[in-house]
Every structure is written in C-alpha cells, then in structure tokens.
Design a protein around this motif. Sequence first.
Motif, PDB file in Angstrom:
ATOM      1  N   HIS A  16      12.236  10.197  26.412  1.00  0.00           N
ATOM      2  CA  HIS A  16      11.127   9.246  26.536  1.00  0.00           C
ATOM      3  C   HIS A  16      11.329   8.313  27.726  1.00  0.00           C
ATOM      4  O   HIS A  16      12.307   7.573  27.776  1.00  0.00           O
ATOM      5  CB  HIS A  16      11.039   8.424  25.238  1.00  0.00           C
ATOM      6  CG  HIS A  16       9.872   7.504  25.166  1.00  0.00           C
ATOM      7  ND1 HIS A  16      10.002   6.155  24.990  1.00  0.00           N
ATOM      8  CD2 HIS A  16       8.536   7.749  25.234  1.00  0.00           C
ATOM      9  CE1 HIS A  16       8.801   5.598  24.941  1.00  0.00           C
ATOM     10  NE2 HIS A  16       7.896   6.547  25.091  1.00  0.00           N
ATOM     11  N   GLU A  19      15.402   8.304  29.774  1.00  0.00           N
ATOM     12  CA  GLU A  19      16.209   7.964  28.587  1.00  0.00           C
ATOM     13  C   GLU A  19      16.293   6.438  28.532  1.00  0.00           C
ATOM     14  O   GLU A  19      17.302   5.838  28.854  1.00  0.00           O
ATOM     15  CB  GLU A  19      17.594   8.637  28.605  1.00  0.00           C
ATOM     16  CG  GLU A  19      18.410   8.481  29.851  1.00  0.00           C
ATOM     17  CD  GLU A  19      19.867   8.909  29.642  1.00  0.00           C
ATOM     18  OE1 GLU A  19      20.360   8.925  28.501  1.00  0.00           O
ATOM     19  OE2 GLU A  19      20.528   9.211  30.654  1.00  0.00           O
ATOM     20  N   GLY A  21      16.701   4.237  26.377  1.00  0.00           N
ATOM     21  CA  GLY A  21      17.755   3.549  25.649  1.00  0.00           C
ATOM     22  C   GLY A  21      18.983   3.272  26.496  1.00  0.00           C
ATOM     23  O   GLY A  21      19.730   2.332  26.235  1.00  0.00           O
ATOM     24  N   PHE A 106      16.519  -2.979  24.518  1.00  0.00           N
ATOM     25  CA  PHE A 106      17.472  -1.867  24.629  1.00  0.00           C
ATOM     26  C   PHE A 106      18.778  -2.405  25.203  1.00  0.00           C
ATOM     27  O   PHE A 106      19.066  -2.225  26.392  1.00  0.00           O
ATOM     28  CB  PHE A 106      16.884  -0.740  25.491  1.00  0.00           C
ATOM     29  CG  PHE A 106      15.638  -0.151  24.888  1.00  0.00           C
ATOM     30  CD1 PHE A 106      15.719   0.833  23.915  1.00  0.00           C
ATOM     31  CD2 PHE A 106      14.392  -0.639  25.238  1.00  0.00           C
ATOM     32  CE1 PHE A 106      14.577   1.345  23.322  1.00  0.00           C
ATOM     33  CE2 PHE A 106      13.246  -0.136  24.647  1.00  0.00           C
ATOM     34  CZ  PHE A 106      13.339   0.864  23.683  1.00  0.00           C
ATOM     35  N   TRP A 248       6.520  10.733  18.197  1.00  0.00           N
ATOM     36  CA  TRP A 248       7.163   9.747  19.069  1.00  0.00           C
ATOM     37  C   TRP A 248       7.458   8.514  18.235  1.00  0.00           C
ATOM     38  O   TRP A 248       6.859   8.328  17.194  1.00  0.00           O
ATOM     39  CB  TRP A 248       6.265   9.384  20.260  1.00  0.00           C
ATOM     40  CG  TRP A 248       4.886   8.907  19.858  1.00  0.00           C
ATOM     41  CD1 TRP A 248       3.764   9.678  19.676  1.00  0.00           C
ATOM     42  CD2 TRP A 248       4.469   7.561  19.568  1.00  0.00           C
ATOM     43  NE1 TRP A 248       2.687   8.899  19.286  1.00  0.00           N
ATOM     44  CE2 TRP A 248       3.089   7.596  19.205  1.00  0.00           C
ATOM     45  CE3 TRP A 248       5.119   6.314  19.564  1.00  0.00           C
ATOM     46  CZ2 TRP A 248       2.361   6.449  18.864  1.00  0.00           C
ATOM     47  CZ3 TRP A 248       4.378   5.175  19.209  1.00  0.00           C
ATOM     48  CH2 TRP A 248       3.009   5.248  18.873  1.00  0.00           C
ATOM     49  N   THR A 249       8.260   7.609  18.686  1.00  0.00           N
ATOM     50  CA  THR A 249       9.459   7.712  19.499  1.00  0.00           C
ATOM     51  C   THR A 249      10.585   7.521  18.504  1.00  0.00           C
ATOM     52  O   THR A 249      10.686   6.451  17.901  1.00  0.00           O
ATOM     53  CB  THR A 249       9.472   6.623  20.597  1.00  0.00           C
ATOM     54  OG1 THR A 249       8.340   6.798  21.453  1.00  0.00           O
ATOM     55  CG2 THR A 249      10.749   6.661  21.426  1.00  0.00           C
ATOM     56  N   ASN A 251      14.282   7.174  17.249  1.00  0.00           N
ATOM     57  CA  ASN A 251      15.543   6.693  17.830  1.00  0.00           C
ATOM     58  C   ASN A 251      16.697   6.547  16.850  1.00  0.00           C
ATOM     59  O   ASN A 251      17.849   6.731  17.224  1.00  0.00           O
ATOM     60  CB  ASN A 251      15.317   5.336  18.507  1.00  0.00           C
ATOM     61  CG  ASN A 251      14.500   5.464  19.784  1.00  0.00           C
ATOM     62  OD1 ASN A 251      14.449   6.530  20.392  1.00  0.00           O
ATOM     63  ND2 ASN A 251      13.846   4.383  20.184  1.00  0.00           N
ATOM     64  N   GLU A 252      16.402   6.162  15.606  1.00  0.00           N
ATOM     65  CA  GLU A 252      17.489   5.876  14.661  1.00  0.00           C
ATOM     66  C   GLU A 252      17.965   7.166  13.986  1.00  0.00           C
ATOM     67  O   GLU A 252      17.141   8.007  13.607  1.00  0.00           O
ATOM     68  CB  GLU A 252      17.039   4.859  13.615  1.00  0.00           C
ATOM     69  CG  GLU A 252      16.672   3.499  14.217  1.00  0.00           C
ATOM     70  CD  GLU A 252      17.719   2.949  15.180  1.00  0.00           C
ATOM     71  OE1 GLU A 252      18.934   3.053  14.881  1.00  0.00           O
ATOM     72  OE2 GLU A 252      17.336   2.428  16.242  1.00  0.00           O
ATOM     73  N   THR A 269      12.270  10.820  22.239  1.00  0.00           N
ATOM     74  CA  THR A 269      13.272   9.818  21.893  1.00  0.00           C
ATOM     75  C   THR A 269      13.766   9.055  23.122  1.00  0.00           C
ATOM     76  O   THR A 269      13.823   9.610  24.219  1.00  0.00           O
ATOM     77  CB  THR A 269      14.481  10.478  21.177  1.00  0.00           C
ATOM     78  OG1 THR A 269      15.473   9.478  20.890  1.00  0.00           O
ATOM     79  CG2 THR A 269      15.122  11.567  22.038  1.00  0.00           C
ATOM     80  N   ASP A 270      14.135   7.788  22.909  1.00  0.00           N
ATOM     81  CA  ASP A 270      14.751   6.982  23.971  1.00  0.00           C
ATOM     82  C   ASP A 270      16.230   7.304  24.130  1.00  0.00           C
ATOM     83  O   ASP A 270      16.857   6.887  25.107  1.00  0.00           O
ATOM     84  CB  ASP A 270      14.616   5.487  23.641  1.00  0.00           C
ATOM     85  CG  ASP A 270      13.171   5.004  23.717  1.00  0.00           C
ATOM     86  OD1 ASP A 270      12.496   5.329  24.709  1.00  0.00           O
ATOM     87  OD2 ASP A 270      12.721   4.299  22.791  1.00  0.00           O
ATOM     88  N   TYR A 271      16.792   8.013  23.136  1.00  0.00           N
ATOM     89  CA  TYR A 271      18.225   8.339  23.132  1.00  0.00           C
ATOM     90  C   TYR A 271      18.399   9.846  22.949  1.00  0.00           C
ATOM     91  O   TYR A 271      18.740  10.316  21.857  1.00  0.00           O
ATOM     92  CB  TYR A 271      18.940   7.606  21.990  1.00  0.00           C
ATOM     93  CG  TYR A 271      18.835   6.100  22.057  1.00  0.00           C
ATOM     94  CD1 TYR A 271      19.761   5.343  22.792  1.00  0.00           C
ATOM     95  CD2 TYR A 271      17.826   5.428  21.381  1.00  0.00           C
ATOM     96  CE1 TYR A 271      19.663   3.957  22.847  1.00  0.00           C
ATOM     97  CE2 TYR A 271      17.721   4.034  21.440  1.00  0.00           C
ATOM     98  CZ  TYR A 271      18.640   3.316  22.174  1.00  0.00           C
ATOM     99  OH  TYR A 271      18.540   1.938  22.235  1.00  0.00           O
ATOM    100  N   ARG A 274      21.333  11.381  20.949  1.00  0.00           N
ATOM    101  CA  ARG A 274      21.352  11.279  19.477  1.00  0.00           C
ATOM    102  C   ARG A 274      20.660  12.482  18.835  1.00  0.00           C
ATOM    103  O   ARG A 274      21.148  13.035  17.847  1.00  0.00           O
ATOM    104  CB  ARG A 274      20.658   9.989  19.017  1.00  0.00           C
ATOM    105  CG  ARG A 274      21.378   8.717  19.442  1.00  0.00           C
ATOM    106  CD  ARG A 274      20.649   7.487  18.921  1.00  0.00           C
ATOM    107  NE  ARG A 274      21.270   6.247  19.419  1.00  0.00           N
ATOM    108  CZ  ARG A 274      20.786   5.034  19.206  1.00  0.00           C
ATOM    109  NH1 ARG A 274      19.657   4.888  18.490  1.00  0.00           N
ATOM    110  NH2 ARG A 274      21.382   3.967  19.692  1.00  0.00           N
TER     111      ARG A 274
END
Length: 280
Positions: A16, A19, A21, A106, A248-249, A251-252, A269-271, A274
Amino acid sequence: MSTAQKDSLNIQVQGHRGERGNLPENSIPAFLGALRKGVDVLELDVVISKDQQVVVSHEPVMLPLYMLTPEGDSIATEDAEKYNLYTMDYAKIKQFDGGSKGNVRFPQQQKMKTYKPLLSEVFETVAATIKAESLKPVKFNIEIKSVPEEYDVFQPQPEAFVALVMQVIQKHTMEAQVNVQSFDPAILEVMHKNYPDIELAYLVGENSYAENKTNLTFQPEIYSPYFKLLDATEVAQIRKDGLKVIPWTVNEPEDIEQVIALEVDAIITDYPERVLEQLK
C-alpha cells in the motif's frame, strides 16, 4: 488454517503506497522497498498537476501530516488547501519533502528526504530495478483519487483525468500490468467505456456488496472493500458474481490472519513483510 492450506491459497500481496508502514508513502524508496520484499503488486494513488502531469500522491494538496515545504518548514493544517497540486506545476511540487518529517501514524516509518514522483518515473525506476537486481516482475494497482465535489477545483473532470492517466500507461505499454481502482463510480464508468481492456477495481468504504454494486452500470473485475466489511457470507456473494475480492488496508497480525482465512484474492497492506510472513 494449516500451512498446507495457506500454501494452496494464491493470495497476492499488495504494498500500500509502496510500504507506508516502513518508508515514506508513495515515494520511490517505498516502492523499491516493497518490490525487494517480494510483493506481487505495488499500490499507489495519482493526482494531476497544473501542467497536466500524473503525480503519485494520495492527496491533491500538501498534507501537513507528513509534508514539509521546500524550505523544510511544517505546513499549518488550515494552509493545506493553499498547496493545491492542481494549481502547481510539477517542478514546484517536486521541491516539497514527503519523508523527513515522518508520519506519527506510522512510528516505525524511516525518515528520509523524498518527493512526490511522477507515475512515469515509478514505472521506469521499478522496471530498471527489476532488471538490474533480477527481481520478479510486479503489477501496479493505480488509484485515481477522485471526489465529485472536487472536479475542476482539485482535479480534472473524469474524462480528462482518465485520459491523462491512460496516456502514461499506454506510453509505457503497461496495459497488461495494471489495474485501475477508484471510489468514484464516474471514473470507473469512463474507464469501462473508453478503455474496456483495463482491469477495474471498485473501492468501497461502507455498505454491503449488494448495495454498492448498484452504483455501477457494469460489473468490474475486482471488488475492493475496507477489510472490516468482509465476512464469509459477503465474500460468497461477491464470488457468486465472479469478482475478485481485494480488501484494504490490512496491517495487524490478527486481522491479516482473519482475512487470509476468508481466502481473498489479494491483501493490500502498509506492512508487506507481515502478510508475506503469515502466508509462508
């Protein structure tokens, strides 16, 4: 879900805004970072400058959250709209710093001086890096940031906006390597009518699939909802119509696990690390 089951799923990982994150969003470093981690798709957003360039940016303004002026000063929240990218030539836009300030949302994002690139530069730099480092090719998920109340103020009308983006895609012969996504049905209608071969994704942030699908006169290839709108029943409904499901999005770790269990087609994802880790 067992490891064997995860292996049998073919879930793509989409970085995303690169990246976000880990590295400044929608920047060359973030796209290359995600690319080197092994994502399948680079997700990014585009807006238009005064001189009709296709600029990679999530907002049509200089967002005070993470942008600094060319002099390195913060931007007051009430001044954001003074920096309307649609009223600025790209040479001026490029002078603003999108990475040194960091992003409080972030905290692990690495701080570095960077800028809003052109879509053409992203295509060219990613292609050159894939070649130089023998990396696997990636696709691009390009969001046309469009809001009806902002037509002619922060952006062109849908027909003109789509034409400018498609000029860049066609110039780089990227038609088969991209899909175009938008929250704005008008953008998707123009895309569908004028460029029927481009894969389209309808982004949504609320309501059910049954309600949202009535906003379009045609069926896109991809339905892309906020991940919390999905459950097994909803996924089954979307699948019944033959659409891909790309939330979307996410992350966890626990959310990533739940979305993998829904057997979606891709995860934004921002990460990316993961999701890649969990899919392993």
